[in-house]
Design a protein around this motif. Structure first.
Motif, PDB file in Angstrom:
ATOM      1  N   PRO A  46      -6.341 -10.417   2.113  1.00 52.70           N
ATOM      2  CA  PRO A  46      -6.508  -9.149   2.810  1.00 52.70           C
ATOM      3  C   PRO A  46      -5.613  -8.039   2.296  1.00 52.70           C
ATOM      4  CG  PRO A  46      -5.226 -10.679   4.137  1.00 52.70           C
ATOM      5  CD  PRO A  46      -5.694 -11.439   2.946  1.00 52.70           C
ATOM      6  N   SER A  47      -4.662  -8.336   1.420  1.00 51.52           N
ATOM      7  CA  SER A  47      -3.744  -7.292   0.977  1.00 51.52           C
ATOM      8  C   SER A  47      -4.329  -6.458  -0.156  1.00 51.52           C
ATOM      9  CB  SER A  47      -2.415  -7.916   0.550  1.00 51.52           C
ATOM     10  OG  SER A  47      -2.640  -8.891  -0.462  1.00 51.52           O
ATOM     11  N   ILE A  48      -4.803  -7.116  -1.198  1.00 52.36           N
ATOM     12  CA  ILE A  48      -5.380  -6.403  -2.336  1.00 52.36           C
ATOM     13  C   ILE A  48      -6.718  -7.026  -2.661  1.00 52.36           C
ATOM     14  CG2 ILE A  48      -5.114  -5.780  -4.758  1.00 52.36           C
ATOM     15  CD1 ILE A  48      -3.147  -4.342  -3.011  1.00 52.36           C
ATOM     16  N   ILE A 203     -10.665  -9.249   6.947  1.00 56.94           N
ATOM     17  CA  ILE A 203     -10.282  -7.882   7.315  1.00 56.94           C
ATOM     18  C   ILE A 203      -9.272  -7.979   8.453  1.00 56.94           C
ATOM     19  CG2 ILE A 203     -11.049  -5.619   8.101  1.00 56.94           C
ATOM     20  CD1 ILE A 203     -13.815  -6.237   7.040  1.00 56.94           C
ATOM     21  N   PRO A 204      -7.980  -7.919   8.160  1.00 56.06           N
ATOM     22  CA  PRO A 204      -6.977  -7.977   9.228  1.00 56.06           C
ATOM     23  C   PRO A 204      -6.978  -6.696  10.043  1.00 56.06           C
ATOM     24  CG  PRO A 204      -5.923  -7.579   7.124  1.00 56.06           C
ATOM     25  CD  PRO A 204      -7.371  -7.822   6.825  1.00 56.06           C
ATOM     26  N   LYS A 205      -6.628  -6.803  11.302  1.00 54.56           N
ATOM     27  CA  LYS A 205      -6.705  -5.654  12.199  1.00 54.56           C
ATOM     28  C   LYS A 205      -5.800  -4.507  11.755  1.00 54.56           C
ATOM     29  CE  LYS A 205      -6.948  -4.427  17.079  1.00 54.56           C
ATOM     30  NZ  LYS A 205      -6.851  -4.906  18.474  1.00 54.56           N
ATOM     31  N   ASN A 206      -4.652  -4.826  11.132  1.00 55.72           N
ATOM     32  CA  ASN A 206      -3.733  -3.758  10.727  1.00 55.72           C
ATOM     33  C   ASN A 206      -4.245  -2.948   9.539  1.00 55.72           C
ATOM     34  OD1 ASN A 206      -3.348  -5.766   8.780  1.00 55.72           O
ATOM     35  ND2 ASN A 206      -1.169  -5.335   8.569  1.00 55.72           N
ATOM     36  N   TRP A 208      -7.584  -2.084   9.559  1.00 55.15           N
ATOM     37  CA  TRP A 208      -8.805  -1.465  10.094  1.00 55.15           C
ATOM     38  C   TRP A 208      -8.591   0.039  10.211  1.00 55.15           C
ATOM     39  CZ3 TRP A 208     -13.663  -2.762  10.601  1.00 55.15           C
ATOM     40  CH2 TRP A 208     -14.483  -2.143  11.537  1.00 55.15           C
ATOM     41  N   ARG A 209      -9.440   0.820   9.561  1.00 52.19           N
ATOM     42  CA  ARG A 209      -9.310   2.274   9.528  1.00 52.19           C
ATOM     43  C   ARG A 209     -10.590   2.940  10.021  1.00 52.19           C
ATOM     44  NH1 ARG A 209      -4.928   0.650   8.742  1.00 52.19           N
ATOM     45  NH2 ARG A 209      -3.464   1.159   7.065  1.00 52.19           N
ATOM     46  N   LYS A 210     -10.426   4.173  10.447  1.00 50.21           N
ATOM     47  CA  LYS A 210     -11.555   4.974  10.913  1.00 50.21           C
ATOM     48  C   LYS A 210     -11.476   6.349  10.254  1.00 50.21           C
ATOM     49  CE  LYS A 210     -13.672   6.850  15.132  1.00 50.21           C
ATOM     50  NZ  LYS A 210     -13.545   7.021  16.600  1.00 50.21           N
ATOM     51  N   GLY A 211     -12.617   7.031  10.139  1.00 49.49           N
ATOM     52  CA  GLY A 211     -12.601   8.371   9.580  1.00 49.49           C
ATOM     53  C   GLY A 211     -14.003   8.913   9.383  1.00 49.49           C
ATOM     54  N   SER A 212     -14.061  10.121   8.868  1.00 50.63           N
ATOM     55  CA  SER A 212     -15.345  10.774   8.621  1.00 50.63           C
ATOM     56  C   SER A 212     -16.100  10.076   7.490  1.00 50.63           C
ATOM     57  CB  SER A 212     -15.118  12.244   8.252  1.00 50.63           C
ATOM     58  OG  SER A 212     -16.324  12.832   7.781  1.00 50.63           O
ATOM     59  N   GLN A 213     -17.398  10.000   7.647  1.00 53.92           N
ATOM     60  CA  GLN A 213     -18.265   9.422   6.625  1.00 53.92           C
ATOM     61  C   GLN A 213     -18.300  10.282   5.367  1.00 53.92           C
ATOM     62  OE1 GLN A 213     -22.315   9.286   7.937  1.00 53.92           O
ATOM     63  NE2 GLN A 213     -23.082   8.222   6.123  1.00 53.92           N
ATOM     64  N   TRP A 214     -18.027  11.566   5.501  1.00 57.28           N
ATOM     65  CA  TRP A 214     -18.268  12.527   4.421  1.00 57.28           C
ATOM     66  C   TRP A 214     -17.028  12.613   3.521  1.00 57.28           C
ATOM     67  CZ3 TRP A 214     -23.099  12.356   4.703  1.00 57.28           C
ATOM     68  CH2 TRP A 214     -23.720  12.226   5.943  1.00 57.28           C
ATOM     69  N   THR A 271     -11.497   1.389   5.385  1.00 53.10           N
ATOM     70  CA  THR A 271     -10.901   0.051   5.455  1.00 53.10           C
ATOM     71  C   THR A 271     -10.827  -0.588   4.073  1.00 53.10           C
ATOM     72  OG1 THR A 271     -11.694  -0.253   7.726  1.00 53.10           O
ATOM     73  CG2 THR A 271     -11.158  -2.240   6.483  1.00 53.10           C
ATOM     74  N   LEU A 272     -11.880  -0.445   3.287  1.00 59.20           N
ATOM     75  CA  LEU A 272     -11.890  -1.019   1.932  1.00 59.20           C
ATOM     76  C   LEU A 272     -10.776  -0.440   1.067  1.00 59.20           C
ATOM     77  CD1 LEU A 272     -13.126  -2.683  -0.380  1.00 59.20           C
ATOM     78  CD2 LEU A 272     -14.715  -0.781  -0.771  1.00 59.20           C
ATOM     79  N   LEU A 273     -10.615   0.878   1.077  1.00 59.50           N
ATOM     80  CA  LEU A 273      -9.583   1.502   0.253  1.00 59.50           C
ATOM     81  C   LEU A 273      -8.181   1.142   0.750  1.00 59.50           C
ATOM     82  CD1 LEU A 273     -11.140   5.022  -0.456  1.00 59.50           C
ATOM     83  CD2 LEU A 273     -11.153   2.986  -1.908  1.00 59.50           C
ATOM     84  N   ALA A 274      -8.013   1.002   2.071  1.00 61.20           N
ATOM     85  CA  ALA A 274      -6.720   0.579   2.613  1.00 61.20           C
ATOM     86  C   ALA A 274      -6.392  -0.837   2.161  1.00 61.20           C
ATOM     87  CB  ALA A 274      -6.733   0.665   4.135  1.00 61.20           C
ATOM     88  N   MET A 275      -7.382  -1.712   2.198  1.00 62.61           N
ATOM     89  CA  MET A 275      -7.167  -3.093   1.787  1.00 62.61           C
ATOM     90  C   MET A 275      -6.995  -3.226   0.284  1.00 62.61           C
ATOM     91  SD  MET A 275      -9.698  -5.218   4.295  1.00 62.61           S
ATOM     92  CE  MET A 275      -9.166  -6.725   3.512  1.00 62.61           C
TER      93      MET A 275
END
Length: 382
Positions: A46-48, A203-206, A208-214, A271-275
């Motif tokens: 889940p880290s990289i 996908i660990p909860k820490n 998990w990200r949210k944001g605009s689709q655009w 979430t993908l880019l964070a992970m």
């Protein structure tokens, strides 16, 4: 002749030997299974996130000016094509590409679009898209994959059929090209109800990200999204849209409303880019403005919904107000994102949504698209 039994001591030695062989065999099996399991966990760490190797066609070194790929994710046609046609008329043809994901089988030609820029620009492998389902992010991946086939495409902007440009082409081109970062609205999603615990540990909860689709991406980040073979399947399996309340289902509604209301397009890229360890390479904001109003209908609970701009509420003062925004505050992270491009202070938004045809006609009639100079990017920050 009677066969003699082996002495008692010898039998104990033989029995002990067999037990030792069995124990060693079991131990070796356990070690082998643990090693296999650890390798499996490493591949989905889940880290990289690891990605598959790039297709050779993407690694070709291009010559000439870099291009912006405009990726239109639309229901069917482009109702604001007349405004975008005017926008592209003022651009160097070698500085942009256009890709459209529309309904399967829909072909853009002179019978359904007012601008020649969109003729034949639809994807041939489009899919049927449903809001709140994984098909939405699959369509985004298809657009990015098609655009990546052109090595000259170095920036990728995702737009809806109700988006409008707030500046002329040269301003937007210089703004995006001046920044080595992607523009991705991304923040911690502190509310319960969207993250499904079954996503763990992939996908660990820490993370998990949210944001605009655009979003507006640099090429490397676009490739990460298209090459992802780990996170997208999890979203496809577990990230579902909660059904609307249905009076005919009675008590069943309570059970249905306990489902996780994921909304993949607001979580997947972030979430993908964070992970993938890429948040440090992002301007964690969108360049597409949306006005949100708290509203409710009979069939759904209260929630934020985008306001539609009409001819009446899209005048010069409103557009000026949007352009004057220079920062975004994220409550869940106590973070203020000051809007910059290559360390230069800039307006936050290049595009806006949701605009009706009447609103777009007013923007075009009042010259909103063509009255701004790219030289503003060269001014020192205040």
């Amino acid at each position: 002749m009677t066969k003699k039994s082996p002495p008692i001591a010898a039998r104990h030695v033989i029995w002990f030997g067999w037990k030792l062989v069995i124990i060693l065999s079991v131990a070796l099996c356990v070690v082998a299974l643990l090693k296999l399991h650890s390798q499996s966990d490493l591949s989905s760490s889940p880290s990289i996130i690891r990605v598959r190797s790039r297709r050779p066609s993407r690694d070709i070194i291009f010559s000439g000016p870099p291009k912006i790929a405009f990726l239109f994710l639309v229901r069917r046609s482009l109702p604001l094509d007349f405004l975008w046609g005017s926008f592209f008329e003022n651009a160097d043809a070698g500085s942009f590409s256009i890709y459209i994901h529309s309904a399967p089988g829909f072909v853009f030609d002179d019978s359904n679009t007012k601008s020649h820029f969109f003729y034949g620009r639809q994807l041939r492998n489009s899919i049927q898209v449903a809001w709140g389902e994984s098909s939405m992010i699959q369509a985004e991946r298809l657009l990015l994959g098609e655009a990546l086939e052109d090595p000259a495409n170095q920036r990728f902007v995702l737009l809806s059929d109700s988006c409008v440009p707030l500046y002329n082409f040269s301003y937007i081109y210089n703004y995006l090209m001046a920044s080595p970062r992607s523009f991705v609205d991304s923040f911690l999603d502190a509310k319960e109800g969207r993250y499904n615990p079954k996503m763990s540990p992939k996908i660990p909860k820490n993370k998990w990200r949210k944001g605009s689709q655009w979003i507006a991406l640099v090429r490397d980040h676009a490739e990460v999204i298209v090459d992802d073979e780990i996170i997208f399947p999890v979203f496809k399996k577990l990230c579902k849209r909660r059904p609307l309340l249905d009076a005919s289902k009675g008590k069943m509604n309570a059970k249905l409303q306990k489902q996780h209301n994921c909304i993949p397009d607001e979580h997947y890229v972030q979430t993908l880019l964070a992970m993938s360890g890429l948040e440090g390479e992002l301007e964690r904001r969108t360049v597409t403005y949306t006005s949100w109003n708290l509203s409710a209908t009979k069939m759904e609970t209260k929630g934020w919904h985008p306001t539609t701009f009409t001819y009446a509420n899209s005048g010069p003062e409103k557009i000026k107000e949007i352009k004057s925004i220079n920062h975004v505050y994220y409550e869940t992270e106590y973070r203020t994102e000051w809007c910059r491009s290559n360390s230069t202070s800039v307006p936050c938004f290049l595009f806006a949504r949701k605009f009706s045809q009447g609103a777009a006609m007013r923007l075009l009639g009042e010259g909103v698209v063509s009255r701004f100079s790219a030289s503003a990017l060269l001014d020192p920050p205040p």
